[in-house]
Design a protein around this motif. Structure first.
Motif, PDB file in Angstrom:
ATOM      1  N   LEU A   1       3.728  12.111   3.096  1.00  0.00           N
ATOM      2  CA  LEU A   1       4.492  13.290   2.709  1.00  0.00           C
ATOM      3  C   LEU A   1       3.894  14.557   3.317  1.00  0.00           C
ATOM      4  O   LEU A   1       4.619  15.412   3.834  1.00  0.00           O
ATOM      5  N   LEU A   2       2.580  14.676   3.278  1.00  0.00           N
ATOM      6  CA  LEU A   2       1.924  15.856   3.857  1.00  0.00           C
ATOM      7  C   LEU A   2       2.139  15.937   5.368  1.00  0.00           C
ATOM      8  O   LEU A   2       2.398  17.013   5.903  1.00  0.00           O
ATOM      9  N   ILE A   3       2.037  14.808   6.046  1.00  0.00           N
ATOM     10  CA  ILE A   3       2.264  14.800   7.498  1.00  0.00           C
ATOM     11  C   ILE A   3       3.711  15.172   7.810  1.00  0.00           C
ATOM     12  O   ILE A   3       3.982  15.943   8.740  1.00  0.00           O
ATOM     13  N   THR A   4       4.649  14.660   7.015  1.00  0.00           N
ATOM     14  CA  THR A   4       6.061  14.974   7.221  1.00  0.00           C
ATOM     15  C   THR A   4       6.323  16.464   7.018  1.00  0.00           C
ATOM     16  O   THR A   4       6.990  17.107   7.842  1.00  0.00           O
ATOM     17  N   LEU A   5       5.804  17.006   5.929  1.00  0.00           N
ATOM     18  CA  LEU A   5       5.998  18.440   5.659  1.00  0.00           C
ATOM     19  C   LEU A   5       5.363  19.302   6.734  1.00  0.00           C
ATOM     20  O   LEU A   5       5.951  20.306   7.158  1.00  0.00           O
ATOM     21  N   ALA A   6       4.177  18.921   7.178  1.00  0.00           N
ATOM     22  CA  ALA A   6       3.519  19.681   8.246  1.00  0.00           C
ATOM     23  C   ALA A   6       4.339  19.639   9.530  1.00  0.00           C
ATOM     24  O   ALA A   6       4.484  20.657  10.223  1.00  0.00           O
TER      25      ALA A   6
ATOM     26  N   ASN B   1       0.818  -1.223   0.000  1.00  0.00           N
ATOM     27  CA  ASN B   1       0.000   0.000   0.000  1.00  0.00           C
ATOM     28  C   ASN B   1       0.846   1.264   0.000  1.00  0.00           C
ATOM     29  O   ASN B   1       0.346   2.337   0.329  1.00  0.00           O
ATOM     30  N   LEU B   2       2.101   1.137  -0.346  1.00  0.00           N
ATOM     31  CA  LEU B   2       3.001   2.284  -0.301  1.00  0.00           C
ATOM     32  C   LEU B   2       2.539   3.424  -1.206  1.00  0.00           C
ATOM     33  O   LEU B   2       2.660   4.591  -0.846  1.00  0.00           O
ATOM     34  N   GLY B   3       1.981   3.087  -2.361  1.00  0.00           N
ATOM     35  CA  GLY B   3       1.496   4.110  -3.278  1.00  0.00           C
ATOM     36  C   GLY B   3       0.379   4.951  -2.681  1.00  0.00           C
ATOM     37  O   GLY B   3       0.358   6.176  -2.815  1.00  0.00           O
TER      38      GLY B   3
END
Length: 89
Positions: A61-66, A52-54
């Motif tokens: 990515l959004l959580i990391t950037l936030a 389910n990586l896709g």
């Protein structure tokens, strides 16, 4: 687990002025690198995560950037409140 962390904090406070804690920087970097590697092994060994990586990529990515942006803004805010005054102190 929490007890181990508390013991480390207390030991670090006790050894604060000794000078031995300077040597811990390199070993700390190695330890963190090993922990990240083992975490990657753990994630990579789970087929459900890999398959389910896709679909997990964009939210991750959004959580990391936030998280990174939040940390940067918190650090800037902290520096504004408690940073060095004019004259370097």
């Amino acid at each position: 687990m929490l007890f181990i962390m508390l013991a480390g904090i207390l030991l670090g406070m006790a050894l604060r002025g000794v000078g031995r804690t300077v040597r811990l920087g390199r070993s700390l970097s190695i330890t963190v690198s090993i922990l990240i590697f083992v975490f990657g092994l753990s994630i990579g060994s789970k087929p459900a995560v890999v398959n389910n990586l896709g679909s997990l990529g964009k939210p991750a990515l959004l959580i990391t950037l936030a998280g990174v942006l939040g940390s940067v803004f918190a650090a800037l805010f902290y520096d504004k409140l408690f940073g060095r005054k004019e004259g370097g102190q």
